[in-house]
Scaffold this active site. Structure first.
Site, PDB file in Angstrom:
ATOM      1  N   HIS A 176     -49.238  51.960 -54.934  1.00  0.00           N
ATOM      2  CA  HIS A 176     -48.964  51.203 -56.355  1.00  0.00           C
ATOM      3  C   HIS A 176     -49.981  50.121 -56.357  1.00  0.00           C
ATOM      4  O   HIS A 176     -50.678  49.635 -55.330  1.00  0.00           O
ATOM      5  CB  HIS A 176     -47.847  50.528 -56.355  1.00  0.00           C
ATOM      6  CG  HIS A 176     -46.515  51.536 -56.733  1.00  0.00           C
ATOM      7  ND1 HIS A 176     -45.991  52.538 -55.867  1.00  0.00           N
ATOM      8  CD2 HIS A 176     -46.144  52.072 -58.090  1.00  0.00           C
ATOM      9  CE1 HIS A 176     -45.158  53.371 -56.534  1.00  0.00           C
ATOM     10  NE2 HIS A 176     -45.141  52.815 -57.654  1.00  0.00           N
ATOM     11  N   LYS A 180     -47.624  44.808 -57.355  1.00  0.00           N
ATOM     12  CA  LYS A 180     -46.327  45.262 -57.247  1.00  0.00           C
ATOM     13  C   LYS A 180     -45.522  44.437 -56.084  1.00  0.00           C
ATOM     14  O   LYS A 180     -46.129  44.200 -55.050  1.00  0.00           O
ATOM     15  CB  LYS A 180     -46.129  46.669 -56.688  1.00  0.00           C
ATOM     16  CG  LYS A 180     -44.892  47.182 -56.931  1.00  0.00           C
ATOM     17  CD  LYS A 180     -44.762  48.815 -56.849  1.00  0.00           C
ATOM     18  CE  LYS A 180     -43.206  49.468 -56.609  1.00  0.00           C
ATOM     19  NZ  LYS A 180     -42.125  49.012 -57.618  1.00  0.00           N
TER      20      LYS A 180
HETATM   21  P1  NAD Z   1     -44.428  42.824 -64.584  1.00  0.00           P
HETATM   22  O1  NAD Z   1     -44.458  41.886 -63.674  1.00  0.00           O
HETATM   23  O2  NAD Z   1     -45.560  43.392 -65.410  1.00  0.00           O
HETATM   24  O3  NAD Z   1     -43.259  42.720 -65.682  1.00  0.00           O
HETATM   25  C1  NAD Z   1     -42.072  42.188 -65.488  1.00  0.00           C
HETATM   26  C2  NAD Z   1     -41.795  41.395 -66.825  1.00  0.00           C
HETATM   27  O4  NAD Z   1     -40.611  40.477 -66.561  1.00  0.00           O
HETATM   28  C3  NAD Z   1     -42.933  39.934 -66.914  1.00  0.00           C
HETATM   29  O5  NAD Z   1     -43.225  39.634 -68.209  1.00  0.00           O
HETATM   30  C4  NAD Z   1     -41.927  38.801 -66.424  1.00  0.00           C
HETATM   31  O6  NAD Z   1     -42.251  37.488 -67.204  1.00  0.00           O
HETATM   32  C5  NAD Z   1     -40.724  39.140 -67.187  1.00  0.00           C
HETATM   33  N1  NAD Z   1     -39.218  38.541 -66.583  1.00  0.00           N
HETATM   34  C6  NAD Z   1     -39.398  37.910 -65.274  1.00  0.00           C
HETATM   35  N2  NAD Z   1     -37.932  37.339 -65.407  1.00  0.00           N
HETATM   36  C7  NAD Z   1     -37.519  37.541 -66.471  1.00  0.00           C
HETATM   37  C8  NAD Z   1     -36.340  36.803 -67.073  1.00  0.00           C
HETATM   38  N3  NAD Z   1     -35.577  35.966 -66.335  1.00  0.00           N
HETATM   39  N4  NAD Z   1     -36.114  37.057 -68.480  1.00  0.00           N
HETATM   40  C9  NAD Z   1     -36.928  37.925 -69.179  1.00  0.00           C
HETATM   41  N5  NAD Z   1     -38.122  38.594 -68.843  1.00  0.00           N
HETATM   42  C10 NAD Z   1     -38.077  38.393 -67.256  1.00  0.00           C
HETATM   43  O7  NAD Z   1     -43.804  44.073 -63.955  1.00  0.00           O
HETATM   44  P2  NAD Z   1     -43.954  45.911 -64.189  1.00  0.00           P
HETATM   45  O8  NAD Z   1     -45.031  46.653 -63.476  1.00  0.00           O
HETATM   46  O9  NAD Z   1     -43.623  46.040 -65.722  1.00  0.00           O
HETATM   47  O10 NAD Z   1     -42.479  46.395 -63.595  1.00  0.00           O
HETATM   48  C11 NAD Z   1     -41.073  45.633 -63.859  1.00  0.00           C
HETATM   49  C12 NAD Z   1     -40.024  46.606 -63.009  1.00  0.00           C
HETATM   50  O11 NAD Z   1     -40.176  47.821 -63.463  1.00  0.00           O
HETATM   51  C13 NAD Z   1     -40.554  46.514 -61.327  1.00  0.00           C
HETATM   52  O12 NAD Z   1     -39.188  46.326 -60.773  1.00  0.00           O
HETATM   53  C14 NAD Z   1     -40.950  48.063 -61.288  1.00  0.00           C
HETATM   54  O13 NAD Z   1     -40.697  48.445 -59.911  1.00  0.00           O
HETATM   55  C15 NAD Z   1     -40.042  48.762 -62.288  1.00  0.00           C
HETATM   56  N6  NAD Z   1     -40.734  49.939 -62.807  1.00  0.00           N
HETATM   57  C16 NAD Z   1     -39.926  51.054 -62.816  1.00  0.00           C
HETATM   58  C17 NAD Z   1     -40.275  52.194 -63.370  1.00  0.00           C
HETATM   59  C18 NAD Z   1     -39.280  53.398 -63.641  1.00  0.00           C
HETATM   60  O14 NAD Z   1     -39.704  54.586 -64.223  1.00  0.00           O
HETATM   61  N7  NAD Z   1     -37.986  52.967 -63.298  1.00  0.00           N
HETATM   62  C19 NAD Z   1     -41.708  52.288 -63.760  1.00  0.00           C
HETATM   63  C20 NAD Z   1     -42.679  51.410 -63.666  1.00  0.00           C
HETATM   64  C21 NAD Z   1     -42.161  50.052 -63.192  1.00  0.00           C
END
Ligand code: NAD
Length: 288
Positions: A176, A180
């Site tokens: 990844h 991450k």
């Molecule tokens: P990222 O860091 O780009 O985005 C996370 C967002 O959440 C950020 O903008 C951050 O500011 C926000 N955030 C943090 N605390 C918060 C709060 N209290 N209230 C509101 N917003 C808040 O991360 P990402 O790459 O978008 O991934 C996010 C999550 O999704 C990770 O856990 C990742 O592993 C997961 N993910 C899951 C899948 C799936 O298919 N299930 C796919 C991709 C990523």
């Protein structure tokens, strides 16, 4: 009535009809809160909502102190850190953020009666248990991976493990992007669980996450995950079943995050109006 006035009256009537139509379609679309709206996945979820026939962006929540609080997004929705206001007028939330945010916002959703779709990974056992507990109050989909093809991949891994048995050593690796936070990925853990299920094992007894030093011979039946990090990869997973003189490799590589977002939006559409419960993504995708 002169031609000019008649034309003006027709144009006015047409605009009224278009406005009424768009109001009616807005009213029939369910309003969605995107949690983590400016994150990598949040951006893709918002893009997947644009032009959607059943859902529309209704609120965009970000962490307190985010530099873009107040910034106007598509549809005139402004980024907010006001949790209560964000949940006030929505029927479903889609959340890709961090475990502490997901748990806090899911508690609010349970109080507000808002359905919840989350793809956040990296929960500990207590966090997973709380998600299940809150899902007794509102409908929830929590999936480590929303991609249709990764769900098929997990099914293939489960079937292969069942047919090959523990004589074939199961090894996984995942790659990844460098930002991450959690390791190994939620998807890798889920694939390992699928292999354990196929072999009728308990994953907790078999999982190996680290190897260093004088590790001795590989314990039979274990399932190992290696984590790689770097660059901008949205995610790659490879499962190997390694036998004597031969091996099977199954791989999935994501080039974009769009398929995760599409799967989450599909889950949100499916979840609206359901009874409380923790629903599996396989059920949403019609794979079980
Ligand atoms: P990222 O860091 O780009 O985005 C996370 C967002 O959440 C950020 O903008 C951050 O500011 C926000 N955030 C943090 N605390 C918060 C709060 N209290 N209230 C509101 N917003 C808040 O991360 P990402 O790459 O978008 O991934 C996010 C999550 O999704 C990770 O856990 C990742 O592993 C997961 N993910 C899951 C899948 C799936 O298919 N299930 C796919 C991709 C990523």
């Amino acid at each position: 009535m002169g031609d000019e006035r008649r034309r003006a009256a027709v144009v006015a009537a047409q605009s009224e009809a278009v406005a009424a139509q768009s109001e009616a379609s807005e009213a029939s679309e369910a309003s969605v809160l995107v949690v983590g709206a400016l994150g990598r996945m949040g951006e893709c979820v918002r893009a997947a909502l644009e032009g959607h026939s059943e859902l529309r962006l209704g609120a965009a929540l970000e962490r307190p102190g985010h530099p873009q609080i107040g910034h106007e997004l598509e549809g005139g929705v402004c980024v907010t850190d006001d949790v209560k206001a964000a949940f006030a007028s929505v029927v479903v939330a889609i959340d890709f953020s961090v475990p502490s945010s997901t748990l806090a916002n899911l508690r609010t959703a349970a109080d507000a009666g808002v359905a919840y779709v989350t793809g956040t990974t990296g929960f500990d056992a207590a966090g997973r248990a709380e998600v299940a507990e809150l899902a007794t109050r509102v409908p929830v989909v929590h999936a480590a991976n929303f991609s249709l093809s990764v769900n098929v991949f997990a099914w293939l891994a489960r079937e292969a493990a069942a047919k090959l048995g523990p004589d074939f050593d199961a090894e996984l690796f995942e790659l990844h992007h460098a930002a991450k936070r959690d390791a190994p990925s939620g998807t890798a853990l889920w694939l390992a669980a699928a292999i354990a299920e196929g072999r009728e094992q308990t994953l907790g007894d078999q999982l190996v996450l680290e190897r260093a030093g004088d590790i001795g011979p590989r314990p039979k039946g274990t399932i190992a995950i290696q984590t790689l990090r770097g660059g901008d990869s949205p995610g790659e997973h490879t499962v190997m079943f390694i036998g004597q003189g031969e091996r099977i490799e199954l791989s999935h590589k994501s080039h974009t995050r769009d398929h995760f977002a599409k799967g989450a939006v599909k889950a949100a559409t499916w979840l609206v109006g359901r009874k409380p419960g923790l629903y599996a993504i396989e059920t949403v995708l019609g794979l079980d």
